[in-house]
Every structure is written in structure tokens, then in C-alpha cells.
Design a protein around this motif. Sequence first.
Motif, PDB file in Angstrom:
ATOM      1  N   TYR A   1      35.095  24.896  34.715  1.00 31.47           N
ATOM      2  CA  TYR A   1      35.222  24.890  33.173  1.00 31.47           C
ATOM      3  C   TYR A   1      34.740  25.744  33.030  1.00 31.47           C
ATOM      4  O   TYR A   1      35.876  27.277  32.083  1.00 31.47           O
ATOM      5  N   GLU A   2      33.866  27.064  33.744  1.00 35.76           N
ATOM      6  CA  GLU A   2      33.464  28.370  32.887  1.00 35.76           C
ATOM      7  C   GLU A   2      34.414  29.142  32.888  1.00 35.76           C
ATOM      8  O   GLU A   2      34.665  29.928  32.711  1.00 35.76           O
ATOM      9  N   GLY A   3      34.448  28.928  34.608  1.00 34.59           N
ATOM     10  CA  GLY A   3      35.719  29.436  35.484  1.00 34.59           C
ATOM     11  C   GLY A   3      37.072  29.966  34.483  1.00 34.59           C
ATOM     12  O   GLY A   3      37.532  31.508  34.452  1.00 34.59           O
ATOM     13  N   TRP A   4      37.573  29.199  34.463  1.00 32.22           N
ATOM     14  CA  TRP A   4      38.733  28.928  33.124  1.00 32.22           C
ATOM     15  C   TRP A   4      38.971  30.273  32.122  1.00 32.22           C
ATOM     16  O   TRP A   4      39.556  30.667  31.941  1.00 32.22           O
ATOM     17  N   ALA A   5      37.273  29.081  31.571  1.00 33.65           N
ATOM     18  CA  ALA A   5      37.248  29.548  30.276  1.00 33.65           C
ATOM     19  C   ALA A   5      37.384  31.054  30.552  1.00 33.65           C
ATOM     20  O   ALA A   5      37.850  32.454  29.212  1.00 33.65           O
ATOM     21  N   SER A   6      36.931  32.057  31.322  1.00 35.04           N
ATOM     22  CA  SER A   6      36.502  33.596  31.785  1.00 35.04           C
ATOM     23  C   SER A   6      37.741  34.205  31.692  1.00 35.04           C
ATOM     24  O   SER A   6      37.966  35.404  31.379  1.00 35.04           O
ATOM     25  N   PHE A   7      38.448  33.489  33.069  1.00 32.88           N
ATOM     26  CA  PHE A   7      39.689  33.927  33.485  1.00 32.88           C
ATOM     27  C   PHE A   7      40.761  34.083  32.007  1.00 32.88           C
ATOM     28  O   PHE A   7      42.058  34.767  32.364  1.00 32.88           O
ATOM     29  N   SER A   8      40.644  33.196  31.347  1.00 32.32           N
ATOM     30  CA  SER A   8      41.831  32.780  30.553  1.00 32.32           C
ATOM     31  C   SER A   8      42.029  33.839  29.395  1.00 32.32           C
ATOM     32  O   SER A   8      43.065  34.045  28.486  1.00 32.32           O
ATOM     33  N   GLU A   9      41.153  34.456  28.728  1.00 33.02           N
ATOM     34  CA  GLU A   9      40.861  35.324  28.399  1.00 33.02           C
ATOM     35  C   GLU A   9      41.760  36.931  28.954  1.00 33.02           C
ATOM     36  O   GLU A   9      42.657  37.201  28.082  1.00 33.02           O
TER      37      GLU A   9
ATOM     38  N   SER B   1      29.023  30.433  37.546  1.00 34.11           N
ATOM     39  CA  SER B   1      30.018  29.046  37.522  1.00 34.11           C
ATOM     40  C   SER B   1      31.403  30.164  36.853  1.00 34.11           C
ATOM     41  O   SER B   1      31.926  30.598  36.960  1.00 34.11           O
ATOM     42  N   TYR B   2      30.623  31.744  36.017  1.00 33.90           N
ATOM     43  CA  TYR B   2      31.142  32.521  34.809  1.00 33.90           C
ATOM     44  C   TYR B   2      32.533  33.180  35.758  1.00 33.90           C
ATOM     45  O   TYR B   2      33.747  33.730  35.744  1.00 33.90           O
ATOM     46  N   THR B   3      31.273  34.064  36.785  1.00 29.95           N
ATOM     47  CA  THR B   3      31.820  35.594  37.525  1.00 29.95           C
ATOM     48  C   THR B   3      32.876  34.729  39.209  1.00 29.95           C
ATOM     49  O   THR B   3      33.887  35.274  39.060  1.00 29.95           O
ATOM     50  N   ILE B   4      32.372  33.634  39.954  1.00 30.19           N
ATOM     51  CA  ILE B   4      32.535  33.070  40.914  1.00 30.19           C
ATOM     52  C   ILE B   4      33.957  32.315  40.188  1.00 30.19           C
ATOM     53  O   ILE B   4      34.876  32.441  40.959  1.00 30.19           O
ATOM     54  N   GLY B   5      34.150  31.250  39.168  1.00 25.47           N
ATOM     55  CA  GLY B   5      35.076  30.650  38.530  1.00 25.47           C
ATOM     56  C   GLY B   5      35.992  31.464  38.362  1.00 25.47           C
ATOM     57  O   GLY B   5      36.886  31.543  38.558  1.00 25.47           O
ATOM     58  N   ARG B   6      35.999  32.246  37.540  1.00 26.15           N
ATOM     59  CA  ARG B   6      37.325  33.340  37.417  1.00 26.15           C
ATOM     60  C   ARG B   6      37.291  34.287  38.570  1.00 26.15           C
ATOM     61  O   ARG B   6      38.472  34.413  38.129  1.00 26.15           O
ATOM     62  N   ARG B   7      36.866  34.781  39.252  1.00 30.50           N
ATOM     63  CA  ARG B   7      37.763  35.877  40.475  1.00 30.50           C
ATOM     64  C   ARG B   7      38.253  34.637  41.503  1.00 30.50           C
ATOM     65  O   ARG B   7      39.388  35.021  41.753  1.00 30.50           O
ATOM     66  N   LYS B   8      37.614  33.416  41.321  1.00 32.29           N
ATOM     67  CA  LYS B   8      38.461  32.162  42.033  1.00 32.29           C
ATOM     68  C   LYS B   8      40.210  31.933  41.464  1.00 32.29           C
ATOM     69  O   LYS B   8      41.054  31.583  41.969  1.00 32.29           O
ATOM     70  N   PHE B   9      39.634  31.737  40.265  1.00 34.28           N
ATOM     71  CA  PHE B   9      41.155  31.832  39.335  1.00 34.28           C
ATOM     72  C   PHE B   9      41.955  33.301  39.431  1.00 34.28           C
ATOM     73  O   PHE B   9      43.615  32.532  39.250  1.00 34.28           O
ATOM     74  N   ARG B  10      41.616  34.159  39.020  1.00 37.99           N
ATOM     75  CA  ARG B  10      42.190  35.365  39.374  1.00 37.99           C
ATOM     76  C   ARG B  10      42.802  35.467  40.280  1.00 37.99           C
ATOM     77  O   ARG B  10      43.947  36.032  41.071  1.00 37.99           O
ATOM     78  N   GLN B  11      42.409  35.263  41.947  1.00 43.07           N
ATOM     79  CA  GLN B  11      43.035  35.321  43.107  1.00 43.07           C
ATOM     80  C   GLN B  11      44.404  34.493  43.435  1.00 43.07           C
ATOM     81  O   GLN B  11      45.634  34.372  43.890  1.00 43.07           O
TER      82      GLN B  11
END
Length: 526
Positions: free
Chosen positions: A392-400, A476-486
Motif C-alpha cells: 500500500y505505502e510502497g505503491w503510493a511512494s513509487f507512484s510519484e 513500508s514506504y522506503t522498502i516498498g518503494r524500492r521493491k516496486f522500483r526494482q
Amino acid sequence: MTEHQRHGTATARLDALADEIYAALAAQFPVCLSSDEFHFFPQFKITAKEASPWDDFSDDAVRAFLNRSSQWRRALEHLRPRSGASRMAVDIDLLIRILTTLDEQLDQICPQKTQPTFYLTVVSIGLAEAMDDDVQVFGRRIDHLPRFLDIAMSNLKEVPAVFRDLALDMIPKMASWLALLPMSTDQQRAAVGALHVFADYLEQMTCPSEFRLSKVLYARVADFHMGCQMELEEIAWHLDNEIEATAHDLEEAAARIRAGKPWLEVFNGLPVPDAGGHDAAGIFKGGISQLKGHCLENGLIDPQAFAASEVEIRTIPEHMIPVRANAAYSMPPGHPPGGGVFYIRPADRHPLPRDLMLLAAHETYPGHHLLDTTRWQLARPLRRCLEFPLFYEGWASFSEEILFDTGFFSGPADRLMMAKRRFWRAMRGRADFRIHTGQWRLTEAASALADVGLASPEQALAMVRRYALKPGYQLSYTIGRRKFRQLYTTYLSRGKTPARFVRDAVARGEIGFDHLAERILKSISW
């Protein structure tokens, strides 16, 4: 019976079991399941007459739930197919994960025994939701509020001082709010009186200073409850790496704007959005409209899917400020979705943020609102109810960042603000990590955040006190964002587009990164 018939029968049994689980949870915990505020619960709503007025966290009720949960998990394992990659296997994994997390939250972490703010948040959301939906439910909840707080007091025996103090910050403002709600004089007297009795009980408690979980339990929360799927050492490495990378990006972007000046000075020199005579809600509404238009034009969303799902903007209730972030988004459960609410800080005390459009993107398009609207329209009812912090938070962070690749944002000022947001989230993750692994006291964590210049000492201390309530959530923000980026980088390397990634990544619900990678990189249809 053919293989196809056996599969259909097993799927029907799984769907029936999922319905049973969700309905039973919603009957016992109606408020927690009606809101995404409580991140370790699924989201589901039943008719008012089937639910208790308030969530039942009495010891007997929690033990009964734990027994039923054990039975449900055994039944789910019995339904597991031989092929671990099937859609049904994924659904079973998701249900077992949510039940196991809820078991461990209520049996080992026990917010219902240590956090008076947990009960106050249930009260606030439960009354606000009932006012919007059902006058009779609202009346029942008002009438049963003293009993709900009596159970809270019987449960709250070992309350850490920081948790008590946060509750005592909430209660006076909540009492003022209650006095404004539509109820009889007798109801108001009883409800406000019960809240004051609750405050008196807390004030008389002798509270320990220690609030942290054991390191072993925190590792379990980070790995499984949040979904990091990492050991603590790996999490620390990712946070450090993100901080180092974004610090470099900040200096590089700042140099393109004003060479030789520190990035924070350059950032603070960027213009604040001009209200132009409009209120803050109007400014955000205009920005959200632009973001939605961009997502439509670039194929990130289906216009039909979002036609009836709008974003309402509200101010964060005064009494919720001690436990809620600067901005928040929430969508009530329902199929099809009826829209969501973007909560903003009171504009009279908080100027518009420089990164207003990035914040709006995170909370709405292509962030939380896009993800939730898609989730509540899924063909699989079982998956609509499931939300996990890292996804949830990883998606929102990466979506930017998607908005840079599709041309909405560009230029050094936008890149400076994006780097600042990534840096700030990684610093918050480090604070969460070091607080709960015993490396920092709350005051040390607040100083670390204030020292990088992104919050005043008072603001930083208020933030880290909130982090104490939800161990692991800031990861969840940073770890999720990095997983989505990869995942995104690999996806694009195969010749696919950002728009297709957005649609593909959210098309099957919050199924976890291991299942998501298998789904979109191997083109599996489930």
C-alpha cells in the motif's frame, strides 16, 4: 468428476470460507474492518443488525477469535492445491497471512492491552462512519460507548507512559467533538462523562517508560506483518543506501537551481503554492483534477473504472492529530467503490506545502486512490478486502516517480522535491528501525529528524511518538518503494511501458511482491 469440476468445487469452498472469515471478523470487530486505519485487519462490512455496536476486545472474545482463526487456517491448508503457483494457492496464502498477522497482533503485540489511543481511534472512526451511514447505528454506538470504554479500562493494565500521554492529548479535543455530535442531552452527558472517566483512569496509572517490542518480535513484524520479507540487517542496509542515494540526488538537483548552496536552503527558497484566493481544499481539488486528467490521457487508468470514484477532501479532525500523519487517505469498503477521502491538515495553521502536487499524487492519482479504486473493483471478492502496508505505502511512494516518466513532472525543482520526499521517508524509516531495535530513544530519534532540517524539534518529537504506536510501519514506504522500483526496472527492460506497468501492477490486488513478480514478469494470467 473432471479436474475442471474439482477445481471449481474447491474454489467455491474457498470463497465460502473467505466469506465466513470476513463476516465473522466484521461481526466482532465492525469498526476495525470498516476502515483502513487499522492496518492489520482486512476490510469488510456487514449489515448493521449483524454487527455489535462496538468491537469486542474483551479477553474472552479475543481468545474465541484466536481459536476460530486456528480452525480457519487449518481449513485453508486443507484446501491448498498441489500447484503452488495457482490463483487459488495465492488466495490461500493471502488469507493465512492476514489471519496469522491478526493472531500475532492480538496475542503478542496486544495494542488492545497497551494503547488507549487504539480505543479512542475506534471511537472516533466508529462514530464518524455511523453518522455518514446509519443514524440507528450511531445511536447504538453512543448508547454503548460507556460499556466499550469500561472494557478498554479492564484491558489496559500495563500502559507505557508515551501511549498514555498520547491518549491524554486526544481526550480533551475528543470530548469537545463529542459535544457537537447529534445526540440527546442524556446521551451526551453519558458519552462525555465516560470519556472523562477514561481520562481519570489513565491519569491515575503508574506507567512504565518502556514501550518497545522485543527485537525478535519487531523483526517478525517487519518481515511478515509489514511484508518486508527481509532480516533486520538487510532492512538497515536498504535504509542506509536510500539515504545516501537521495542525499546525493538532493545536492545534484539543488546545484542545478542555485550552484554552491546547500540543498535545504535551495528547497526552502522554492515558492509555496499560491492559493489565489482559494482555500486549501480547493487548491488540492484542482491539483487532483490535473493528476486524474494526466492519468487518463496517458492510459494509466480506465475512465469507466473511475467514473464514480471521486476524491473528497476533508480536514483532519482536531482530536485525531496526535495519532494521524500530516495527510492521509481512506476509502471505505464497498463494491463497486464509491470514492475516498483525502484528509489534510487545518489550513489556518499549516501553510500549503511546496510539494503539494507530489503529496496529492501519493494520496490520490496514481497513488492510494488509484490502488484502492482498482482493488474494490476486482473480480475476486476475496482479494478486495486485503491490504498490506508494504504494498500500500510502497505503491503510493513509487507512484510519484511514474509521473516523471510520463511527463507530468520535470525540471530540477520537481526533482529536488522528489528527492526530498524519498530522503525524508528513508529517515523516518531509520527512526522507526532504530527506535524499535533499541538504538535510539524517542528524543534521539526526534533530534536526528530535526537535525536534517525537515521538521522542527517539536514536530519531530510528535512524529516519533506516533511511530511508537505502529512499530515497523515507517519501513513500508522506503522498502516498498524500492521493491516496486526494482520490479518496474525489470518490467521496462522487456520493452513494456509505464502505463502498462501501472495497470498490470494493481490488476490483481495486493498480492505481495513475490506473487506480483511471478504474475507480471512471467505473464501468468491469474
